[in-house]
Structures are given as structure tokens and as C-alpha cells.
Design an enzyme around this catalytic site. Sequence first.
Site, mmCIF file in Angstrom:
data_model
loop_
_atom_site.group_PDB
_atom_site.id
_atom_site.type_symbol
_atom_site.label_atom_id
_atom_site.label_comp_id
_atom_site.label_asym_id
_atom_site.label_seq_id
_atom_site.Cartn_x
_atom_site.Cartn_y
_atom_site.Cartn_z
ATOM 1 N N THR A 54 11.064 0.930 -4.431
ATOM 2 C CA THR A 54 11.445 1.117 -5.462
ATOM 3 C C THR A 54 12.923 1.378 -5.839
ATOM 4 O O THR A 54 13.343 1.757 -4.928
ATOM 5 C CB THR A 54 10.454 2.321 -5.788
ATOM 6 O OG1 THR A 54 10.761 2.960 -7.009
ATOM 7 C CG2 THR A 54 10.567 3.614 -4.749
ATOM 8 N N ASP A 55 12.920 1.449 -7.131
ATOM 9 C CA ASP A 55 14.370 1.776 -7.546
ATOM 10 C C ASP A 55 14.648 3.393 -7.378
ATOM 11 O O ASP A 55 15.794 4.023 -7.248
ATOM 12 C CB ASP A 55 14.842 1.317 -8.713
ATOM 13 C CG ASP A 55 13.926 1.915 -9.863
ATOM 14 O OD1 ASP A 55 12.973 2.604 -9.690
ATOM 15 O OD2 ASP A 55 14.259 1.440 -11.061
ATOM 16 N N GLU A 56 13.557 4.105 -7.271
ATOM 17 C CA GLU A 56 13.681 5.534 -7.159
ATOM 18 C C GLU A 56 14.262 6.144 -5.966
ATOM 19 O O GLU A 56 14.819 7.022 -5.979
ATOM 20 C CB GLU A 56 11.996 6.088 -7.343
ATOM 21 C CG GLU A 56 11.842 5.900 -8.796
ATOM 22 C CD GLU A 56 10.438 6.750 -9.096
ATOM 23 O OE1 GLU A 56 10.354 7.795 -8.605
ATOM 24 O OE2 GLU A 56 9.675 6.419 -10.124
ATOM 25 N N LYS A 83 9.414 6.822 -0.063
ATOM 26 C CA LYS A 83 9.623 5.473 -0.047
ATOM 27 C C LYS A 83 11.124 5.189 0.604
ATOM 28 O O LYS A 83 11.193 4.135 1.566
ATOM 29 C CB LYS A 83 9.779 5.000 -1.480
ATOM 30 C CG LYS A 83 8.351 5.144 -2.193
ATOM 31 C CD LYS A 83 7.503 3.988 -1.433
ATOM 32 C CE LYS A 83 7.808 2.660 -1.633
ATOM 33 N NZ LYS A 83 6.314 1.402 -1.451
ATOM 34 N N TYR A 106 7.645 11.512 -3.653
ATOM 35 C CA TYR A 106 7.307 10.252 -3.713
ATOM 36 C C TYR A 106 8.636 9.369 -3.069
ATOM 37 O O TYR A 106 8.673 8.560 -2.393
ATOM 38 C CB TYR A 106 6.808 9.679 -4.802
ATOM 39 C CG TYR A 106 6.972 8.358 -5.340
ATOM 40 C CD1 TYR A 106 6.030 7.398 -4.663
ATOM 41 C CD2 TYR A 106 7.758 7.483 -6.026
ATOM 42 C CE1 TYR A 106 5.948 5.983 -4.720
ATOM 43 C CE2 TYR A 106 7.756 6.318 -6.345
ATOM 44 C CZ TYR A 106 6.862 5.512 -5.772
ATOM 45 O OH TYR A 106 6.944 4.157 -5.661
ATOM 46 N N ALA A 162 0.860 -1.313 -0.041
ATOM 47 C CA ALA A 162 -0.002 -0.193 -0.004
ATOM 48 C C ALA A 162 1.030 1.267 0.123
ATOM 49 O O ALA A 162 1.821 1.430 0.738
ATOM 50 C CB ALA A 162 -1.046 -0.056 1.335
HETATM 51 P P1 NAD Z 1 -1.049 1.620 -6.991
HETATM 52 O O1 NAD Z 1 -1.041 3.058 -6.607
HETATM 53 O O2 NAD Z 1 -1.497 1.005 -8.174
HETATM 54 O O3 NAD Z 1 -1.803 1.025 -5.842
HETATM 55 C C1 NAD Z 1 -1.618 1.282 -4.492
HETATM 56 C C2 NAD Z 1 -2.658 0.628 -3.560
HETATM 57 O O4 NAD Z 1 -2.537 1.025 -2.279
HETATM 58 C C3 NAD Z 1 -4.174 1.088 -3.946
HETATM 59 O O5 NAD Z 1 -4.763 -0.041 -4.053
HETATM 60 C C4 NAD Z 1 -4.838 1.947 -2.792
HETATM 61 O O6 NAD Z 1 -5.970 2.069 -2.624
HETATM 62 C C5 NAD Z 1 -3.799 1.480 -1.628
HETATM 63 N N1 NAD Z 1 -3.544 2.558 -0.735
HETATM 64 C C6 NAD Z 1 -3.207 3.795 -0.783
HETATM 65 N N2 NAD Z 1 -3.100 4.451 0.173
HETATM 66 C C7 NAD Z 1 -3.620 3.729 1.124
HETATM 67 C C8 NAD Z 1 -3.774 3.728 2.504
HETATM 68 N N3 NAD Z 1 -3.406 4.781 3.247
HETATM 69 N N4 NAD Z 1 -4.004 2.618 3.394
HETATM 70 C C9 NAD Z 1 -4.358 1.251 2.574
HETATM 71 N N5 NAD Z 1 -4.438 1.148 1.278
HETATM 72 C C10 NAD Z 1 -3.897 2.283 0.704
HETATM 73 O O7 NAD Z 1 0.527 1.332 -6.576
HETATM 74 P P2 NAD Z 1 1.188 0.244 -7.459
HETATM 75 O O8 NAD Z 1 2.020 0.747 -8.541
HETATM 76 O O9 NAD Z 1 0.603 -1.134 -7.434
HETATM 77 O O10 NAD Z 1 2.697 0.042 -6.240
HETATM 78 C C11 NAD Z 1 2.628 -0.750 -5.339
HETATM 79 C C12 NAD Z 1 3.767 -0.615 -4.356
HETATM 80 O O11 NAD Z 1 4.955 -1.114 -5.312
HETATM 81 C C13 NAD Z 1 4.000 0.611 -3.854
HETATM 82 O O12 NAD Z 1 4.553 0.388 -2.712
HETATM 83 C C14 NAD Z 1 5.099 1.229 -4.856
HETATM 84 O O13 NAD Z 1 5.953 2.118 -4.259
HETATM 85 C C15 NAD Z 1 5.960 0.135 -5.352
HETATM 86 N N6 NAD Z 1 6.420 0.057 -6.555
HETATM 87 C C16 NAD Z 1 5.568 0.268 -7.594
HETATM 88 C C17 NAD Z 1 6.672 0.329 -9.013
HETATM 89 C C18 NAD Z 1 5.528 0.508 -10.154
HETATM 90 O O14 NAD Z 1 6.075 0.794 -11.270
HETATM 91 N N7 NAD Z 1 4.193 0.895 -10.013
HETATM 92 C C19 NAD Z 1 7.658 -0.124 -9.059
HETATM 93 C C20 NAD Z 1 8.503 -0.360 -7.729
HETATM 94 C C21 NAD Z 1 7.747 -0.496 -6.679
HETATM 95 O O1 DAU Z 2 10.955 3.148 -11.061
HETATM 96 C C1 DAU Z 2 9.981 2.692 -10.429
HETATM 97 C C2 DAU Z 2 8.606 3.595 -10.254
HETATM 98 O O2 DAU Z 2 8.113 3.676 -11.507
HETATM 99 C C3 DAU Z 2 7.637 3.202 -9.136
HETATM 100 O O3 DAU Z 2 8.190 3.360 -7.773
HETATM 101 C C4 DAU Z 2 6.552 4.485 -9.148
HETATM 102 O O4 DAU Z 2 5.480 4.061 -8.380
HETATM 103 C C5 DAU Z 2 5.867 4.376 -10.568
HETATM 104 O O5 DAU Z 2 5.022 5.394 -10.808
HETATM 105 C C6 DAU Z 2 7.101 4.628 -11.718
HETATM 106 O O6 DAU Z 2 7.690 5.861 -11.675
HETATM 107 P P1 DAU Z 2 7.878 6.842 -13.006
HETATM 108 O O7 DAU Z 2 7.642 8.402 -12.422
HETATM 109 O O8 DAU Z 2 8.974 6.569 -13.512
HETATM 110 O O9 DAU Z 2 6.430 6.471 -13.805
HETATM 111 P P2 DAU Z 2 5.536 7.142 -14.880
HETATM 112 O O10 DAU Z 2 4.701 6.044 -15.483
HETATM 113 O O11 DAU Z 2 4.773 8.232 -14.089
HETATM 114 O O12 DAU Z 2 6.564 7.927 -15.743
HETATM 115 C C7 DAU Z 2 7.670 6.951 -16.598
HETATM 116 C C8 DAU Z 2 8.438 7.987 -17.181
HETATM 117 O O13 DAU Z 2 7.298 8.784 -18.239
HETATM 118 C C9 DAU Z 2 9.161 9.001 -16.519
HETATM 119 O O14 DAU Z 2 10.163 9.430 -17.058
HETATM 120 C C10 DAU Z 2 7.929 10.274 -16.549
HETATM 121 C C11 DAU Z 2 7.495 10.116 -18.043
HETATM 122 N N1 DAU Z 2 6.108 10.684 -18.104
HETATM 123 C C12 DAU Z 2 5.189 10.105 -17.774
HETATM 124 C C13 DAU Z 2 3.722 10.541 -17.709
HETATM 125 C C14 DAU Z 2 2.731 10.127 -16.843
HETATM 126 C C15 DAU Z 2 5.678 11.342 -19.430
HETATM 127 O O15 DAU Z 2 6.548 11.777 -20.242
HETATM 128 N N2 DAU Z 2 4.477 11.592 -19.840
HETATM 129 C C16 DAU Z 2 3.375 11.525 -18.790
HETATM 130 O O16 DAU Z 2 2.287 11.566 -19.203
#
Ligand code: NAD
Ligand code: DAU
Length: 351
Positions: free
Chosen positions: A131-133, A161, A157, A83
Amino acid sequence: MKKILITGGAGFIGSHVVRRFVNTYSNYQIVNLDKLTYAGNLENLRDVEQAPSYKFVKGDIVDAEFINKLFTDENFDAVIHLAAESHVDRSIANPIEFVMTNVVGTVNLLNAARNSWKGDYDKKRFYHVSTDEVYGTLGEGTEMFTEQTAYDPHSPYSASKASSDHFVRAYHDTYGMDCVISNCSNNYGSFHFPEKLIPLSINNIKNNKPIPIYGKGENIRDWLWVEDHARAIDVIFHKAKTGSTYNIGGHNEWTNIDLIRTLCKVMDKKLGRPEGTSAQLITFVTDRAGHDLRYAIDATKLKNDLGWEPSLQFEEGLEKTVDWYLANEEWLNNVTSGNYQHYYEDQYQNR
Ligand code: NAD
Ligand code: DAU
């Protein structure tokens, strides 16, 4: 019999993790705790919601009293914590929400686990999904993030994290809690909320709307198919040593503009449009503030220690993803109506 709390299971990655655990381990009880923010959607879990080993609980990890009671009532053996507030652009607009959920929420869970487990961590585990961020940004060269790379987050963000990762390590080092952390690169695949680059672009191409590319589109991300991430989480959860950290990545770096040009070609083919039609929607817009240039993950440790490797080539994964979005129009329409629309209209007007 193990009872596992999965937080954020109604979100993008969380729903894939819940599905994998429910379908693979019928001897486990899976409790999915989710607040159902704009990013959480129970439609993501329709195929497993009737399973006898699965239960959904609606709740907020920021609410310490509620979390403590849940741990007392349920007596969990393990936590897989996903979450979070996850979108960088939203963190720039509203950092406090990220501090509350990502930092305070994580510490609430750690505290509740500590109270519940009372110092006996035998067969208990707290797995934090990160996350790698947190590592900040790389230059254009060939360097990659390893588990030894120093933390250097730049966005609210990634700072939230990074902070949560530090708390998890602190609970391991101070209280001896069995904790593991993984740091993954950018995921893509089904059920991805269409505010992130790939699903946003698919949705906009489908609706003939501009595809916003930040800056010159030269930023680089390492993309991993979400089901490969869920499999990595499964392997790490079951096999990692206590206190360990694993990087997870796809060895699959793309500049945003190259990725979107490739996606446009796939979309033209799938929608039966002449090649070049979708690419005309590419629109360069103001860059994201503090935009990290490049992420790249070295996942050698995970391969050598636990035998995990990505399973899918990106081109194949991208086609599968496009097919899923085109076949699930109703899902897409549902999640892009209401508050979501307003948020995006306001955001783009303010650019
Ligand atoms: P997401 O935004 O799709 O989902 C997040 C979920 O958490 C949602 O279902 C939301 O309702 C729930 N949530 C938010 N706030 C909450 C709270 N206060 N209490 C309970 N539930 C809550 O996120 P995601 O992309 O699935 O990412 C999941 C995890 O993986 C995160 O911790 C994120 O940092 C990590 N992560 C994401 C990516 C990516 O590329 N999306 C990559 C690496 C790590
Ligand atoms: O690296 C892992 C992370 O990847 C996760 O921890 C985050 O939760 C996840 O959201 C993601 O972060 P990014 O910022 O890399 O993802 P996003 O899809 O928002 O953006 C990907 C790249 O594209 C980034 O360089 C920003 C750019 N971008 C993004 C959006 C939404 C655009 O150029 N246009 C856009 O509209």
C-alpha cells in the site's frame, strides 16, 4: 504450465486478481488461499469457481505448519500475496491481529517459498501486494510518493504493511529470492467491503443512514478503479525485474468531503431522489486517530517501464460502482448482517 498461489483471493482486490488470472491465463493453475475472515467471501468468486484451472483452499497464513505443508503438496511456481487485515480503523482497535496476519503471515509465506524453492529461483516469483500508506503522509502541496520516498508509517495497519515490505526485500537481498513489491493507492469498485469510505457511504445512503465523515473531511486520497489495479498486478507479475518496486495510482486526488458530495449526487440520480437529499445525511464525526492528511502516487515508473496507465475516469468508475451495489443488494445484505453490524454499532457508540 504455472501453478500460482494467490493469497486473500476471496477479499476485495484479491477476487479481482483471481478473476483476471483465471479468465486470462487458462494454462495457469490458480490456487486461492484464504482464511475467510469477515472480509473474505466466496460469493465474490461465483463466476470463476467452476473453472478447471481454479482451486480454493481455506487456511490461515499465520499457521506456519499448514503453510509449509501446502507448499510441499502443491509445489507452487509463484505467489501473489494479498491476504491481509486491511482496515485502518480496525488496526487502531486491535493492532496485534495486524502484526500476526500482515507481518508473521507474510514471513511464513516467504519461509515456505524459500524451503520449497531451495535457492533455485529460476521461473519462480514472490509478488507482495502493498500500500501507499507505508510512505506516511504528504502535505497539501503537489508532492507525490515515488518509489524512493522513505517509509514513514503512522497507523498500526501501515506499520504492519511497511514491516512486511521490509521482510520481502530482506528475502530478496539475503537469499536471492525473486521478489517484487507494488504499493497502490485507494481502490474502489465492486465487491468492496462496506466498512471502507465509498461502499459504506453507498450502503448508508441507500438505507437513509448518516454518512460518517471523519474530522472536517479535508483528508485527501488518490482513488484507483480496482480492475485497473488488478491489471497493474498482472503486468508487474509478468514483466517486472527481480527485486523491483512499483507504485500504482490513479492520478485522481479527492478530499473526502468533495468525493462524498459527488457520490451523493450520483446516488440521488440513481435512486430517483431530488438532488440534495443524500447530502443531508453527511455527518461530521470524531477524527480518526493519527489520520494521514494526504496520499498521492507518482506512477511514472510503471508507465515508462511497463506501459501501464489507469483506464477509467473517476466519475465513470463511481457510476459503475454505484450501479453494481444497487444491482447486488443480496450481496450487500449478506455481508452487512451478523458480526459486522455488531462491530460497527460498538465502534460508533465508543466514539
Ligand atoms: P480485504 O480486507 O478486502 O481482503 C483481505 C483478504 O485476506 C480477505 O479475503 C481475508 O479473508 C483474507 N485474510 C485475512 N487474514 C488472513 C489470514 N490470516 N490468512 C489467510 N487469509 C486471510 O483487503 P483488500 O482491500 O482486498 O486488500 C488486499 C491487499 O491489498 C492487502 O494486502 C492490502 O494491504 C492491499 N492494498 C489494499 C488497498 C485498498 O484500497 N483496499 C490499496 C493498496 C493495497
Ligand atoms: O491507500 C491505500 C489504503 O486505502 C489501503 O492500504 C487500505 O487497505 C484501504 O483500507 C484504504 O485505507 P484508507 O484508510 O485510506 O481507506 P478508508 O476507506 O478507510 O478511508 C478513506 C478516507 O475516508 C480516510 O481519509 C478516512 C475517511 N473515512 C473513512 C471511513 C470508513 C471517513 O471519513 N469516514 C468513514 O466512515
